[in-house]
Design an enzyme around this catalytic site. Structure first.
Site, PDB file in Angstrom:
ATOM      1  N   ASN A  26     -63.792  93.577 -13.732  1.00  0.00           N
ATOM      2  CA  ASN A  26     -62.989  92.822 -13.960  1.00  0.00           C
ATOM      3  C   ASN A  26     -63.494  91.338 -13.861  1.00  0.00           C
ATOM      4  OD1 ASN A  26     -60.597  91.648 -15.427  1.00  0.00           O
ATOM      5  ND2 ASN A  26     -59.466  93.405 -14.914  1.00  0.00           N
ATOM      6  N   ARG A  27     -62.651  90.235 -13.893  1.00  0.00           N
ATOM      7  CA  ARG A  27     -63.021  88.962 -13.959  1.00  0.00           C
ATOM      8  C   ARG A  27     -63.056  88.335 -12.636  1.00  0.00           C
ATOM      9  NH1 ARG A  27     -60.738  90.489 -18.400  1.00  0.00           N
ATOM     10  NH2 ARG A  27     -61.636  89.909 -20.433  1.00  0.00           N
ATOM     11  N   HIS A  76     -67.122  92.134 -14.902  1.00  0.00           N
ATOM     12  CA  HIS A  76     -67.721  93.385 -14.620  1.00  0.00           C
ATOM     13  C   HIS A  76     -69.003  93.523 -13.817  1.00  0.00           C
ATOM     14  CE1 HIS A  76     -64.372  95.163 -16.419  1.00  0.00           C
ATOM     15  NE2 HIS A  76     -64.970  95.338 -17.770  1.00  0.00           N
ATOM     16  N   HIS A 118     -64.635 102.647 -16.668  1.00  0.00           N
ATOM     17  CA  HIS A 118     -64.317 102.014 -17.697  1.00  0.00           C
ATOM     18  C   HIS A 118     -64.160 103.167 -18.998  1.00  0.00           C
ATOM     19  CE1 HIS A 118     -63.220  98.701 -20.754  1.00  0.00           C
ATOM     20  NE2 HIS A 118     -63.785  97.760 -19.778  1.00  0.00           N
ATOM     21  N   ASP A 126     -54.971  93.856 -23.009  1.00  0.00           N
ATOM     22  CA  ASP A 126     -56.090  93.690 -21.882  1.00  0.00           C
ATOM     23  C   ASP A 126     -55.695  92.907 -20.833  1.00  0.00           C
ATOM     24  OD1 ASP A 126     -58.527  93.827 -20.645  1.00  0.00           O
ATOM     25  OD2 ASP A 126     -59.542  91.931 -21.775  1.00  0.00           O
ATOM     26  N   GLN A 179     -55.807  97.957 -15.090  1.00  0.00           N
ATOM     27  CA  GLN A 179     -56.122  97.201 -16.337  1.00  0.00           C
ATOM     28  C   GLN A 179     -55.944  98.148 -17.520  1.00  0.00           C
ATOM     29  OE1 GLN A 179     -57.055  93.962 -16.009  1.00  0.00           O
ATOM     30  NE2 GLN A 179     -57.339  93.141 -18.117  1.00  0.00           N
ATOM     31  N   GLU A 182     -58.036 101.476 -16.404  1.00  0.00           N
ATOM     32  CA  GLU A 182     -59.141 101.047 -15.574  1.00  0.00           C
ATOM     33  C   GLU A 182     -58.276 100.860 -14.218  1.00  0.00           C
ATOM     34  OE1 GLU A 182     -61.614  97.931 -16.879  1.00  0.00           O
ATOM     35  OE2 GLU A 182     -60.334  98.099 -18.962  1.00  0.00           O
TER      36      GLU A 182
END
Length: 331
Positions: free
Chosen positions: A67-68, A93, A164, A234, A271, A298
């Protein structure tokens, strides 16, 4: 570059998975429905070159941090780090070439299990510390695909991985996931800012389109203005508090075409992503993949956790061992 290879594991219950050393990806997952019809339920490609160059997150292990991370910045033990930016203004990621793009080493394999190893070197994608990562895939006789994540480091660093997988329970190439029923066992979520990073708030799902506590047809919700109309979902759901004890939790249930898949995990977040940016790819069976043709569950720790003290801890230190499990159970 080492050759890309594919390995098959199968259970006595009939579950079959194919795993690649490229990104430790699940390249096939064969599952029967209630009528005994077997289909491959993960999106993917025919050739090794396509797996390497197209939709590179498909069914891969993402890390060091999934993720971010906002602006690609974090501070650890008084040291500031700047990661490569590869998603708007953020790091996503693991960076420009994360674990999903690496060739892993197969360290053990049996009929029903495979273990892959990757050593992430100090400074790789801006992260400190040499980290040894092991991911083990196991298929069980009661039709579970178990993913076991392990990691050790020689210096303080961040590690927070996910798989993922792009699922379509009607079979890859079957079109949209609008008819899938999704239930998420979470009563809170992390709202995002304009860059899709958490604001730091933790809000209740009640009364919002994030409320999937009862089985919900994805097509009834996916184009709600709350999400990204025409693209999809998302977002991160909070499965427990950031400091809750580790335990295997039932995160979500997905149903379609006579198949039921439960996601169980020791991770603290989920996620959900509906293939919002998958556009006009020819898949492994020759069918076209497009927007909203898959749903990713995820299991991970929350996005940008390192920059929010109330979020789950993703710091790994020497002498500690990361030990996480996610299971996809087929009923």
């Amino acid at each position: 570059m080492k050759p890309i290879q594919f390995y098959t594991i199968k259970s006595s219950g009939g579950l079959v998975a194919e795993i690649s050393n490229l990104g430790a990806k699940i390249t096939k997952l064969l599952v029967a429905n209630r009528k005994g019809e077997v289909k491959d339920i993960v999106l993917g490609f025919r050739t090794a070159e396509e797996w390497r160059t197209q939709e590179t997150y498909f069914n891969a292990i993402c890390g060091r941090v999934a993720n971010r991370i906002k602006d690609g910045r974090f501070t650890l033990d008084g040291h500031s780090y700047q990661l490569p930016i590869n998603n708007g203004t953020n790091s996503l990621h693991g960076g420009i070439e994360g674990f999903n793009a690496k060739i892993w080493e197969v360290t053990a394999q049996s009929l029903y299990e495979i273990t892959l190893r990757y050593r992430a070197k100090d400074g790789e994608e801006g992260y400190p510390g040499n980290v040894d990562i092991y991911v083990t895939y196991t298929v069980t006789k009661d039709n579970r695909l178990v993913i076991h994540y392990e990691a050790k480091t020689d210096a303080p660093t961040l590690v927070a991985m996910t798989n993922h997988a792009y699922f379509n329970l009607a079979g890859e190439g079957s079109g949209t996931v609008h008819e899938h029923l999704l239930q998420i066992n979470a009563d809170r979520y992390t709202p995002f800012d304009e860059t899709a990073c958490p604001t730091g708030e933790i809000l209740p799902v009640a009364g919002t389109p994030m409320d999937f506590r009862e089985p919900t047809r994805i097509g009834d919700r996916i184009d709600d203005p709350f999400f990204a109309p025409g693209r999809g979902i998302d977002n991160n759901w909070c499965l427990c508090d950031g400091d809750a004890p580790k335990q295997l939790r039932h995160a979500a249930t997905l149903q379609a075409d006579g198949r039921t898949m439960e996601c169980w995990t020791t991770m603290k977040g989920l996620q959900v992503y509906t293939g919002n940016w998958v556009e006009q790819h020819t898949g492994k069976s020759g069918q076209t993949y497009d927007v909203q043709h898959a749903v990713c569950l995820e299991a991970q720790n929350w996005p940008d956790s390192i920059n929010h003290p109330d979020f789950p801890n993703i710091v790994l230190r020497p002498g500690e061992k990361l030990d996480e499990v996610t299971e996809y159970r087929f009923l």
